[in-house]
Write a protein that holds these residues in place. Structure first.
Motif, PDB file in Angstrom:
ATOM      1  N   ALA A   1       0.848  -1.192   0.000  1.00  0.00           N
ATOM      2  CA  ALA A   1       0.000   0.000   0.000  1.00  0.00           C
ATOM      3  C   ALA A   1       0.881   1.238   0.000  1.00  0.00           C
ATOM      4  O   ALA A   1       1.969   1.237   0.568  1.00  0.00           O
ATOM      5  CB  ALA A   1      -0.923   0.013   1.213  1.00  0.00           C
TER       6      ALA A   1
ATOM      7  N   PRO B   1      -1.070  -4.655  -4.499  1.00  0.00           N
ATOM      8  CA  PRO B   1      -1.696  -3.541  -3.792  1.00  0.00           C
ATOM      9  C   PRO B   1      -3.052  -3.953  -3.212  1.00  0.00           C
ATOM     10  O   PRO B   1      -3.807  -4.714  -3.833  1.00  0.00           O
ATOM     11  CB  PRO B   1      -1.873  -2.478  -4.882  1.00  0.00           C
ATOM     12  CG  PRO B   1      -0.851  -2.833  -5.915  1.00  0.00           C
ATOM     13  CD  PRO B   1      -0.771  -4.329  -5.892  1.00  0.00           C
ATOM     14  N   CYS B   2      -3.325  -3.436  -2.023  1.00  0.00           N
ATOM     15  CA  CYS B   2      -4.564  -3.767  -1.320  1.00  0.00           C
ATOM     16  C   CYS B   2      -5.050  -2.533  -0.560  1.00  0.00           C
ATOM     17  O   CYS B   2      -4.263  -1.867   0.103  1.00  0.00           O
ATOM     18  CB  CYS B   2      -4.299  -4.923  -0.357  1.00  0.00           C
ATOM     19  SG  CYS B   2      -5.746  -5.408   0.600  1.00  0.00           S
ATOM     20  N   ASN B   3      -6.343  -2.272  -0.644  1.00  0.00           N
ATOM     21  CA  ASN B   3      -6.941  -1.108   0.019  1.00  0.00           C
ATOM     22  C   ASN B   3      -7.838  -1.514   1.186  1.00  0.00           C
ATOM     23  O   ASN B   3      -8.677  -0.737   1.626  1.00  0.00           O
ATOM     24  CB  ASN B   3      -7.737  -0.288  -1.005  1.00  0.00           C
ATOM     25  CG  ASN B   3      -8.086   1.098  -0.489  1.00  0.00           C
ATOM     26  OD1 ASN B   3      -7.262   1.768   0.116  1.00  0.00           O
ATOM     27  ND2 ASN B   3      -9.318   1.528  -0.734  1.00  0.00           N
TER      28      ASN B   3
ATOM     29  N   SER C   1      -4.607   1.924 -10.719  1.00  0.00           N
ATOM     30  CA  SER C   1      -3.364   1.286 -11.144  1.00  0.00           C
ATOM     31  C   SER C   1      -2.313   2.288 -11.616  1.00  0.00           C
ATOM     32  O   SER C   1      -1.128   2.145 -11.308  1.00  0.00           O
ATOM     33  CB  SER C   1      -3.640   0.251 -12.240  1.00  0.00           C
ATOM     34  OG  SER C   1      -4.332  -0.854 -11.693  1.00  0.00           O
TER      35      SER C   1
ATOM     36  N   ILE D   1      -0.833   4.020  -8.552  1.00  0.00           N
ATOM     37  CA  ILE D   1       0.019   3.098  -7.802  1.00  0.00           C
ATOM     38  C   ILE D   1       1.354   2.907  -8.521  1.00  0.00           C
ATOM     39  O   ILE D   1       2.428   3.008  -7.908  1.00  0.00           O
ATOM     40  CB  ILE D   1      -0.693   1.740  -7.592  1.00  0.00           C
ATOM     41  CG1 ILE D   1      -1.935   1.929  -6.714  1.00  0.00           C
ATOM     42  CG2 ILE D   1       0.267   0.710  -6.998  1.00  0.00           C
ATOM     43  CD1 ILE D   1      -2.904   0.749  -6.734  1.00  0.00           C
TER      44      ILE D   1
ATOM     45  N   GLU E   1      -4.520   2.294   0.212  1.00  0.00           N
ATOM     46  CA  GLU E   1      -4.160   2.198  -1.211  1.00  0.00           C
ATOM     47  C   GLU E   1      -5.356   2.669  -2.028  1.00  0.00           C
ATOM     48  O   GLU E   1      -6.016   1.904  -2.708  1.00  0.00           O
ATOM     49  CB  GLU E   1      -3.768   0.763  -1.578  1.00  0.00           C
ATOM     50  CG  GLU E   1      -3.172   0.626  -2.967  1.00  0.00           C
ATOM     51  CD  GLU E   1      -1.936   1.470  -3.162  1.00  0.00           C
ATOM     52  OE1 GLU E   1      -2.070   2.655  -3.549  1.00  0.00           O
ATOM     53  OE2 GLU E   1      -0.837   0.969  -2.931  1.00  0.00           O
TER      54      GLU E   1
ATOM     55  N   LYS F   1      -4.743  -3.996  -7.965  1.00  0.00           N
ATOM     56  CA  LYS F   1      -5.227  -3.964  -6.587  1.00  0.00           C
ATOM     57  C   LYS F   1      -6.207  -5.119  -6.373  1.00  0.00           C
ATOM     58  O   LYS F   1      -7.073  -5.376  -7.216  1.00  0.00           O
ATOM     59  CB  LYS F   1      -5.902  -2.615  -6.325  1.00  0.00           C
ATOM     60  CG  LYS F   1      -6.236  -2.378  -4.897  1.00  0.00           C
ATOM     61  CD  LYS F   1      -6.588  -0.957  -4.528  1.00  0.00           C
ATOM     62  CE  LYS F   1      -7.194  -0.082  -5.546  1.00  0.00           C
ATOM     63  NZ  LYS F   1      -7.540   1.253  -5.021  1.00  0.00           N
TER      64      LYS F   1
END
Length: 160
Positions: free
Chosen positions: A33, A63-65, A75, A78, A71, A95
């Protein structure tokens, strides 16, 4: 699914990636993140990748929110952040969710293979790490506070 190599994910730019592309390599799978207290670990992850990639090592960043909205970007956001701020060159993916009903199948498998503290399966926070051997099997799981540099001995052993 019986190994890391059984799964598919989408690259950060949207292309499908068969994780069998990493067969024969040692991989470190990490949920990452951009706005997390552990985000500076990107520097250490890139260092590991640069130091060991010639010996068959890859860092796979997902990636993880799901943890505190850390996050929030898309894309492009990121990828721009990772490449400009941390010069990250290791493979990044779209993600994903790592917990819950919409968790990516890869993460469901990883959690089943190696539980966390006190046997819990759920990922507790960003920058949880799974070390996977050349055979695609999970060797070890590490919590967020374990720094990339602390993994060097285990990576060396897996690469031997």
């Amino acid at each position: 699914m019986t190994s890391l190599h059984s799964f598919q994910a989408r690259s950060i730019t949207g292309e499908p990636v068969d994780l069998s592309d990493f067969e024969g390599q040692v991989a470190l799978v990490v949920n990452v993140a951009s706005k997390c207290g552990f985000t500076p670990q990107y520097e250490g992850l890139e260092s590991l990748y640069n130091d060991y990639k010639a010996r068959g090592f890859a860092v796979l960043g997902f990636p993880c929110n799901q943890f505190g909205g850390q996050e929030p970007g898309n894309s492009v956001d990121i990828l721009t952040f990772c490449s400009t701020v941390y010069k990250a060159s290791f493979p990044l993916f779209e993600k994903i969710d790592v917990n819950g009903a919409h968790a990516h199948p890869l993460y469901n498998w990883l959690k089943e293979e190696k539980s966390g503290v006190l046997g819990t399966q759920a990922i507790k926070w960003n920058f949880t790490k799974f070390l996977v051997g050349r055979d695609g099997q999970v060797i070890q799981r590490y919590g967020s506070s374990t720094t990339p540099d602390e993994l060097r001995a285990d990576i060396e052993k897996a690469l031997a």
